[in-house]
Design a protein around this motif. Sequence first.
Motif, mmCIF file in Angstrom:
data_model
loop_
_atom_site.group_PDB
_atom_site.id
_atom_site.type_symbol
_atom_site.label_atom_id
_atom_site.label_comp_id
_atom_site.label_asym_id
_atom_site.label_seq_id
_atom_site.Cartn_x
_atom_site.Cartn_y
_atom_site.Cartn_z
ATOM 1 N N ARG A 88 0.836 -1.211 0.000
ATOM 2 C CA ARG A 88 0.000 0.000 0.000
ATOM 3 C C ARG A 88 0.864 1.252 0.000
ATOM 4 N NH1 ARG A 88 -2.993 -3.067 4.256
ATOM 5 N NH2 ARG A 88 -4.689 -4.053 3.106
ATOM 6 N N LEU B 95 -13.735 0.748 3.267
ATOM 7 C CA LEU B 95 -12.907 0.501 4.444
ATOM 8 C C LEU B 95 -13.696 -0.190 5.547
ATOM 9 C CD1 LEU B 95 -10.750 2.102 3.031
ATOM 10 C CD2 LEU B 95 -10.503 3.541 5.039
ATOM 11 N N TYR C 4 -12.362 -3.758 6.673
ATOM 12 C CA TYR C 4 -11.492 -3.680 7.848
ATOM 13 C C TYR C 4 -12.221 -3.249 9.121
ATOM 14 C CZ TYR C 4 -8.554 -3.381 3.724
ATOM 15 O OH TYR C 4 -7.988 -3.600 2.496
ATOM 16 N N TYR D 106 -4.446 2.577 3.820
ATOM 17 C CA TYR D 106 -5.696 2.056 3.250
ATOM 18 C C TYR D 106 -6.233 3.012 2.192
ATOM 19 C CZ TYR D 106 -5.655 -1.368 7.012
ATOM 20 O OH TYR D 106 -5.307 -2.378 7.848
#
Length: 301
Positions: free
Chosen positions: A114, A256, A260, A271
């Motif tokens: 990432r 998200l 997560y 992210y």
Amino acid sequence: MNLLEFISKFPDESACKEHFRLQRESEGIICKKCKSDKHYWLKGKWQWQCAACDFRTTLRSGTIMESGKLPFRKWYLVMAFMSFSKKGISAKEMQRQLGHSRYESIWSMMHRVRDAMGKRDDLYKLDGMVEFDEGYFDHNVPRGIKLKRGKGSQKQKNVAVMAESTPLEDIKTGKKSKQCRYFKMKVLHSHKEEFVNQVVNDNIDFNSVVFSDCSLSYLAISDLVDVHVSEESNPNSVKNTLPWVHIAITNAKRTLLGIYHKVKGAYLQNYLNEFCYKLNRRYFGERLFDRLVLAVAKIYW
Ligand SMILES: [Zn+2]
């Protein structure tokens, strides 16, 4: 690239290493010591040797893989799963898919990928017509930190969201619409003017036209770009002036949250990097994997 192609193209460790070598060479090998770009490949050692000073560069050195010892094929599988899944995949799920014993190493690899995605997008600034606004993302507050009463905002992080949009006019109907190209999302230390200015400076080209609402923190944006258009915020202006940033904020939060649940503030940027990287390459299709390997093969010294 899809899963079947991946399996036939990368059957073992040396196929991945050979592929990674070619990716690095396509970007050019630069000597860390003398900056020369002339190298010999030492076949048996999997290293390049600088033609000017003999300094050796390993396959991993200078890349986000540098400090790790995990096999290249594990990295390739991680990049494959990350690029094949449209929205993203949790480290727990990745660990299961790879049958890897340590959760931490998978988690760390994914964050490094990432990070590479973010670095790749940082090579470009947005320009033309750019929408600018802030979104507020929930994050996990570390244990032991007491929140002040009535300050719900401490559970949220400010994120500067920027979208390059081009106004389009339908020739037949005369209807105006906006198309969007690239997005950026950057976690702000706070809503204060100095942090906003820094983010605008780093991410938006000086020759751009920036649209935002009338927040006091945005007063100096006009000094940093060609034209700054600010409009009092109301539901209508959001739809007309800042449509893309708001669609992006809603989608990012949903993505998200779906994968997560809650993320730690310190990792939120990573992210968001992944979210923007994929959004900016939404038309790449199966080329996404190859581009991701290139981003990971890049050196940053
Ligand atoms: Zn050298």
